[in-house]
Design a protein around this motif. Structure first.
Motif, PDB file in Angstrom:
ATOM      1  N   LEU A  83       0.838  -1.189   0.000  1.00 56.43           N
ATOM      2  CA  LEU A  83       0.000   0.000   0.000  1.00 56.43           C
ATOM      3  C   LEU A  83       0.876   1.242   0.000  1.00 56.43           C
ATOM      4  O   LEU A  83       1.827   1.330   0.773  1.00 56.43           O
ATOM      5  CB  LEU A  83      -0.893  -0.016   1.252  1.00 56.43           C
ATOM      6  N   SER A  84       0.540   2.184  -0.854  1.00 59.19           N
ATOM      7  CA  SER A  84       1.229   3.470  -0.880  1.00 59.19           C
ATOM      8  C   SER A  84       0.248   4.547  -0.426  1.00 59.19           C
ATOM      9  O   SER A  84      -0.888   4.587  -0.896  1.00 59.19           O
ATOM     10  CB  SER A  84       1.725   3.782  -2.299  1.00 59.19           C
ATOM     11  N   MET A  85       0.691   5.408   0.454  1.00 64.23           N
ATOM     12  CA  MET A  85      -0.153   6.510   0.917  1.00 64.23           C
ATOM     13  C   MET A  85      -0.291   7.576  -0.173  1.00 64.23           C
ATOM     14  O   MET A  85      -1.301   8.251  -0.251  1.00 64.23           O
ATOM     15  CB  MET A  85       0.431   7.158   2.177  1.00 64.23           C
ATOM     16  N   SER A  86       0.752   7.721  -0.971  1.00 59.99           N
ATOM     17  CA  SER A  86       0.781   8.772  -1.982  1.00 59.99           C
ATOM     18  C   SER A  86       2.084   8.636  -2.752  1.00 59.99           C
ATOM     19  O   SER A  86       3.008   7.957  -2.303  1.00 59.99           O
ATOM     20  CB  SER A  86       0.727  10.136  -1.285  1.00 59.99           C
ATOM     21  N   ARG A  87       2.177   9.302  -3.877  1.00 62.41           N
ATOM     22  CA  ARG A  87       3.454   9.360  -4.579  1.00 62.41           C
ATOM     23  C   ARG A  87       4.395  10.345  -3.889  1.00 62.41           C
ATOM     24  O   ARG A  87       5.594  10.356  -4.161  1.00 62.41           O
ATOM     25  CB  ARG A  87       3.241   9.733  -6.040  1.00 62.41           C
ATOM     26  N   MET A  88       3.863  11.154  -2.996  1.00 60.46           N
ATOM     27  CA  MET A  88       4.704  12.072  -2.225  1.00 60.46           C
ATOM     28  C   MET A  88       5.419  11.302  -1.119  1.00 60.46           C
ATOM     29  O   MET A  88       5.006  10.224  -0.734  1.00 60.46           O
ATOM     30  CB  MET A  88       3.851  13.176  -1.606  1.00 60.46           C
ATOM     31  N   THR A  89       6.464  11.879  -0.590  1.00 64.06           N
ATOM     32  CA  THR A  89       7.219  11.282   0.508  1.00 64.06           C
ATOM     33  C   THR A  89       6.790  11.926   1.819  1.00 64.06           C
ATOM     34  O   THR A  89       6.681  13.154   1.904  1.00 64.06           O
ATOM     35  CB  THR A  89       8.735  11.509   0.299  1.00 64.06           C
ATOM     36  N   PHE A  90       6.537  11.083   2.828  1.00 53.06           N
ATOM     37  CA  PHE A  90       6.158  11.567   4.158  1.00 53.06           C
ATOM     38  C   PHE A  90       7.105  10.970   5.189  1.00 53.06           C
ATOM     39  O   PHE A  90       7.586   9.847   5.014  1.00 53.06           O
ATOM     40  CB  PHE A  90       4.730  11.123   4.517  1.00 53.06           C
ATOM     41  N   PRO A  91       7.342  11.668   6.298  1.00 49.54           N
ATOM     42  CA  PRO A  91       8.099  11.057   7.388  1.00 49.54           C
ATOM     43  C   PRO A  91       7.335   9.831   7.888  1.00 49.54           C
ATOM     44  O   PRO A  91       6.098   9.827   7.918  1.00 49.54           O
ATOM     45  CB  PRO A  91       8.139  12.144   8.465  1.00 49.54           C
ATOM     46  N   HIS A  92       8.064   8.775   8.273  1.00 49.51           N
ATOM     47  CA  HIS A  92       7.378   7.552   8.684  1.00 49.51           C
ATOM     48  C   HIS A  92       6.500   7.759   9.918  1.00 49.51           C
ATOM     49  O   HIS A  92       5.496   7.084  10.076  1.00 49.51           O
ATOM     50  CB  HIS A  92       8.347   6.385   8.859  1.00 49.51           C
ATOM     51  N   HIS A  93       6.827   8.712  10.765  1.00 44.17           N
ATOM     52  CA  HIS A  93       5.971   8.982  11.930  1.00 44.17           C
ATOM     53  C   HIS A  93       4.634   9.590  11.497  1.00 44.17           C
ATOM     54  O   HIS A  93       3.589   9.253  12.032  1.00 44.17           O
ATOM     55  CB  HIS A  93       6.676   9.913  12.921  1.00 44.17           C
ATOM     56  N   LEU A  94       4.676  10.480  10.526  1.00 43.11           N
ATOM     57  CA  LEU A  94       3.448  11.063  10.008  1.00 43.11           C
ATOM     58  C   LEU A  94       2.632  10.011   9.248  1.00 43.11           C
ATOM     59  O   LEU A  94       1.402   9.972   9.349  1.00 43.11           O
ATOM     60  CB  LEU A  94       3.760  12.256   9.100  1.00 43.11           C
ATOM     61  N   ALA A  95       3.318   9.137   8.514  1.00 40.03           N
ATOM     62  CA  ALA A  95       2.619   8.061   7.798  1.00 40.03           C
ATOM     63  C   ALA A  95       1.842   7.182   8.779  1.00 40.03           C
ATOM     64  O   ALA A  95       0.738   6.727   8.470  1.00 40.03           O
ATOM     65  CB  ALA A  95       3.614   7.228   6.998  1.00 40.03           C
ATOM     66  N   ARG A  96       2.387   6.971   9.958  1.00 37.51           N
ATOM     67  CA  ARG A  96       1.679   6.180  10.974  1.00 37.51           C
ATOM     68  C   ARG A  96       0.361   6.841  11.358  1.00 37.51           C
ATOM     69  O   ARG A  96      -0.677   6.191  11.429  1.00 37.51           O
ATOM     70  CB  ARG A  96       2.551   6.002  12.216  1.00 37.51           C
ATOM     71  N   ILE A  97       0.401   8.146  11.595  1.00 36.48           N
ATOM     72  CA  ILE A  97      -0.820   8.872  11.969  1.00 36.48           C
ATOM     73  C   ILE A  97      -1.817   8.835  10.814  1.00 36.48           C
ATOM     74  O   ILE A  97      -3.019   8.609  11.017  1.00 36.48           O
ATOM     75  CB  ILE A  97      -0.498  10.330  12.360  1.00 36.48           C
ATOM     76  N   MET A  98      -1.320   9.048   9.614  1.00 32.93           N
ATOM     77  CA  MET A  98      -2.199   9.016   8.435  1.00 32.93           C
ATOM     78  C   MET A  98      -2.845   7.641   8.278  1.00 32.93           C
ATOM     79  O   MET A  98      -4.037   7.542   7.973  1.00 32.93           O
ATOM     80  CB  MET A  98      -1.398   9.384   7.181  1.00 32.93           C
ATOM     81  N   LEU A  99      -2.081   6.585   8.498  1.00 35.34           N
ATOM     82  CA  LEU A  99      -2.637   5.233   8.394  1.00 35.34           C
ATOM     83  C   LEU A  99      -3.697   4.992   9.457  1.00 35.34           C
ATOM     84  O   LEU A  99      -4.777   4.467   9.160  1.00 35.34           O
ATOM     85  CB  LEU A  99      -1.527   4.190   8.501  1.00 35.34           C
ATOM     86  N   LEU A 100      -3.409   5.369  10.696  1.00 33.54           N
ATOM     87  CA  LEU A 100      -4.399   5.198  11.771  1.00 33.54           C
ATOM     88  C   LEU A 100      -5.694   5.923  11.427  1.00 33.54           C
ATOM     89  O   LEU A 100      -6.796   5.383  11.601  1.00 33.54           O
ATOM     90  CB  LEU A 100      -3.840   5.707  13.102  1.00 33.54           C
ATOM     91  N   GLU A 101      -5.567   7.134  10.909  1.00 35.77           N
ATOM     92  CA  GLU A 101      -6.756   7.898  10.543  1.00 35.77           C
ATOM     93  C   GLU A 101      -7.515   7.209   9.407  1.00 35.77           C
ATOM     94  O   GLU A 101      -8.745   7.129   9.428  1.00 35.77           O
ATOM     95  CB  GLU A 101      -6.374   9.322  10.122  1.00 35.77           C
TER      96      GLU A 101
END
Length: 160
Positions: free
Chosen positions: A126-144
């Motif tokens: 799974l990709s959150m986006s083609r953009m790059t995010f810090p892995h800590h922020l990706a965690r919050i985005m995934l939880l949401e």
């Protein structure tokens, strides 16, 4: 009840990330049993070689593999993964539930990503986006997004 484990490389240090993660984990408790499993991130120098990065990722992968429960569906977050919209995430969770899969593990790597063995082991990339995010922020985005998926499935007003 669905059991979702979030296996994350690296610990949240910033209070705002911890608060956000805690809020979404609390919200998710109404829909599923959650578990957050944090592994230490391998330390690398300022300019690590590709071999050093691969060795660090392999060490992290070994820890991740020991935490994947038998019979669980594994979803690896990685840049080469498939992008899904929120309805697609809801459909994924509903598909697992309909097929009798009661354990799902989402895996988020550290700042260098995930080792290829984890990506190969994953049932879904799974990709959150083609953009790059810090892995800590990706965690919050995934939880949401997991919370949003449950709200979509129940027809709640949260998702617009």
């Amino acid at each position: 009840m669905l059991q979702i484990r979030f296996i994350c490389v690296g610990k949240l240090k910033e209070k705002f990330y911890k608060d956000a993660a805690g809020e979404y984990l609390k919200r998710l408790s109404a829909y599923c049993k959650t578990e957050l499993d944090e592994l230490p991130e391998s330390r690398l120098g300022d300019r690590p070689s590709p071999a050093e990065i691969d060795a660090a990722l392999k060490a992290e992968a070994d820890g991740i593999l020991t935490r994947l429960p038998a019979g669980a569906a594994a979803v690896a977050l990685c840049v080469e993964g498939e992008e899904r919209d929120s309805a697609g995430m809801a459909a994924l969770l509903q598909k697992y539930a309909a097929n009798g899969i009661s354990k799902i593990c989402f895996v988020i790597g550290g700042s260098c990503g995930l080792h290829r063995t984890i990506k190969e082991r994953a049932d879904v990339r799974l990709s959150m986006s083609r953009m790059t995010f810090p892995h800590h922020l990706a965690r919050i985005m995934l939880l949401e997004q997991v919370y949003r998926a449950f709200k979509i499935a129940e027809g709640g007003k949260y998702h617009k």
